[in-house]
Design an enzyme around this catalytic site. Structure first.
Site, PDB file in Angstrom:
ATOM      1  N   GLY A 276       0.772  -1.249   0.000  1.00 44.24           N
ATOM      2  CA  GLY A 276       0.000   0.000   0.000  1.00 44.24           C
ATOM      3  C   GLY A 276       0.794   1.286   0.000  1.00 44.24           C
TER       4      GLY A 276
ATOM      5  N   ASP B 134      -4.947   2.057  10.730  1.00 47.69           N
ATOM      6  CA  ASP B 134      -6.370   1.832  11.009  1.00 47.69           C
ATOM      7  C   ASP B 134      -6.554   1.506  12.489  1.00 47.69           C
ATOM      8  OD1 ASP B 134      -9.096   1.440  10.540  1.00 47.69           O
ATOM      9  OD2 ASP B 134      -8.814  -0.650   9.986  1.00 47.69           O
TER      10      ASP B 134
ATOM     11  N   VAL C 199     -10.830   3.342   2.400  1.00 48.36           N
ATOM     12  CA  VAL C 199     -10.197   4.235   1.427  1.00 48.36           C
ATOM     13  C   VAL C 199      -9.387   3.445   0.396  1.00 48.36           C
ATOM     14  CG1 VAL C 199     -10.096   6.169   3.054  1.00 48.36           C
ATOM     15  CG2 VAL C 199      -8.137   4.679   2.826  1.00 48.36           C
TER      16      VAL C 199
ATOM     17  N   ARG D 104      -5.359   0.603  -6.852  1.00 50.15           N
ATOM     18  CA  ARG D 104      -4.061   1.159  -6.434  1.00 50.15           C
ATOM     19  C   ARG D 104      -3.558   2.232  -7.401  1.00 50.15           C
ATOM     20  NH1 ARG D 104      -1.957  -2.170  -2.351  1.00 50.15           N
ATOM     21  NH2 ARG D 104      -2.346  -4.393  -2.583  1.00 50.15           N
TER      22      ARG D 104
HETATM   23  P1  IMP Z   1      -4.126  -1.734  11.113  1.00 52.53           P
HETATM   24  O1  IMP Z   1      -3.176  -2.832  11.525  1.00 52.53           O
HETATM   25  O2  IMP Z   1      -5.527  -2.024  11.568  1.00 52.53           O
HETATM   26  O3  IMP Z   1      -3.665  -0.372  11.535  1.00 52.53           O
HETATM   27  O4  IMP Z   1      -4.225  -1.799   9.553  1.00 52.53           O
HETATM   28  C1  IMP Z   1      -3.271  -1.241   8.759  1.00 52.53           C
HETATM   29  C2  IMP Z   1      -3.303  -1.801   7.357  1.00 52.53           C
HETATM   30  O5  IMP Z   1      -4.594  -2.281   6.968  1.00 52.53           O
HETATM   31  C3  IMP Z   1      -2.974  -0.692   6.386  1.00 52.53           C
HETATM   32  O6  IMP Z   1      -1.590  -0.580   6.200  1.00 52.53           O
HETATM   33  C4  IMP Z   1      -3.710  -1.141   5.144  1.00 52.53           C
HETATM   34  O7  IMP Z   1      -2.888  -1.998   4.395  1.00 52.53           O
HETATM   35  C5  IMP Z   1      -4.911  -1.873   5.661  1.00 52.53           C
HETATM   36  N1  IMP Z   1      -6.064  -0.964   5.719  1.00 52.53           N
HETATM   37  C6  IMP Z   1      -6.678  -0.467   6.811  1.00 52.53           C
HETATM   38  N2  IMP Z   1      -7.696   0.344   6.504  1.00 52.53           N
HETATM   39  C7  IMP Z   1      -7.735   0.364   5.155  1.00 52.53           C
HETATM   40  C8  IMP Z   1      -8.581   1.050   4.206  1.00 52.53           C
HETATM   41  O8  IMP Z   1      -9.494   1.821   4.534  1.00 52.53           O
HETATM   42  N3  IMP Z   1      -8.294   0.836   2.898  1.00 52.53           N
HETATM   43  C9  IMP Z   1      -7.290   0.008   2.484  1.00 52.53           C
HETATM   44  N4  IMP Z   1      -6.483  -0.639   3.332  1.00 52.53           N
HETATM   45  C10 IMP Z   1      -6.704  -0.466   4.649  1.00 52.53           C
HETATM   46 MG    MG Z   2      -0.504  -1.446   4.722  1.00 52.25          MG
END
Ligand code: IMP
Ligand code: MG
Length: 174
Positions: A41, A100, A150, A162
């Site tokens: 990402g 997130d 998003v 992407r």
């Molecule tokens: P976390 O571990 O919950 O903070 O998630 C982080 C990862 O989840 C990010 O680096 C993204 O790869 C993916 N992610 C979380 N929210 C989104 C979103 O709204 N769109 C796309 N990928 C997301």
């Molecule tokens: Mg990520």
């Protein structure tokens, strides 16, 4: 394909990336930080960022699994591809697309710290307002974002979107 609502234009992203790059330049000077991008990402963000920083730096990548093809966290991460740079004594900046829950950030930070770096800071293009309110330690942040899935500017939904230059929210998701 679900409808998309644009929340950040490429012009706005470009301006903010330039500001973040200026902060990195001021903070790191000639220290040659290692910018560790989180695959996949962060690849567009990192590519734009490094070209604006204007001081010597190195680039590496890490790939972790936390999400499958859908939008729900599994609550755990596995390192799928590790950094190959020796991080001992180095100044490391972890670069991610969106924070997130903060779980990926927490786990990757621990992982990077176990390599004996001089410092680890975090640069995220986006972070949820919720996780910021909880006090997530993000040193360089592009934009806070509300709930909603998003996509665009490197960020995917099931590997789609992407390539879009702007950032959108998927309507009817998240
Ligand atoms: P976390 O571990 O919950 O903070 O998630 C982080 C990862 O989840 C990010 O680096 C993204 O790869 C993916 N992610 C979380 N929210 C989104 C979103 O709204 N769109 C796309 N990928 C997301
Ligand atoms: Mg990520």
């Amino acid at each position: 394909m679900p409808p998309l609502k644009r929340i950040l234009s490429q012009a706005r992203i470009r301006r903010r990336v330039r500001e973040l790059a200026a902060q990195l330049r001021a903070d790191y000077g000639e220290q040659r930080p290692v910018l560790v991008g989180c695959l996949k990402g962060a690849f567009v963000f990192l590519a734009d960022l490094v070209r604006q920083v204007g001081v010597p730096l190195q680039v590496d990548f890490i790939m972790v699994s936390s999400y499958g093809m859908g939008t729900t966290s599994k609550g755990e991460i596995t390192v799928l591809k590790d950094v190959t740079t020796d991080l001992t004594g180095r100044h490391v900046v972890f670069v991610d697309d969106i924070i997130d829950s903060g779980l990926t950030l927490q786990r990757v930070r621990e992982h990077l710290l176990s390599r004996g770096p001089a410092s680890v800071r975090v640069c995220a293009l986006l972070a949820r307002e919720r996780v910021l309110a909880e006090g997530a330690a993000i040193d360089y942040l592009g934009f806070p974002v509300p709930e909603g899935f998003v996509v665009g500017y490197g960020i995917d939904y099931a590997e789609d979107y992407r390539q879009l230059p702007d950032i959108y929210v998927l309507e009817g998701e998240g």
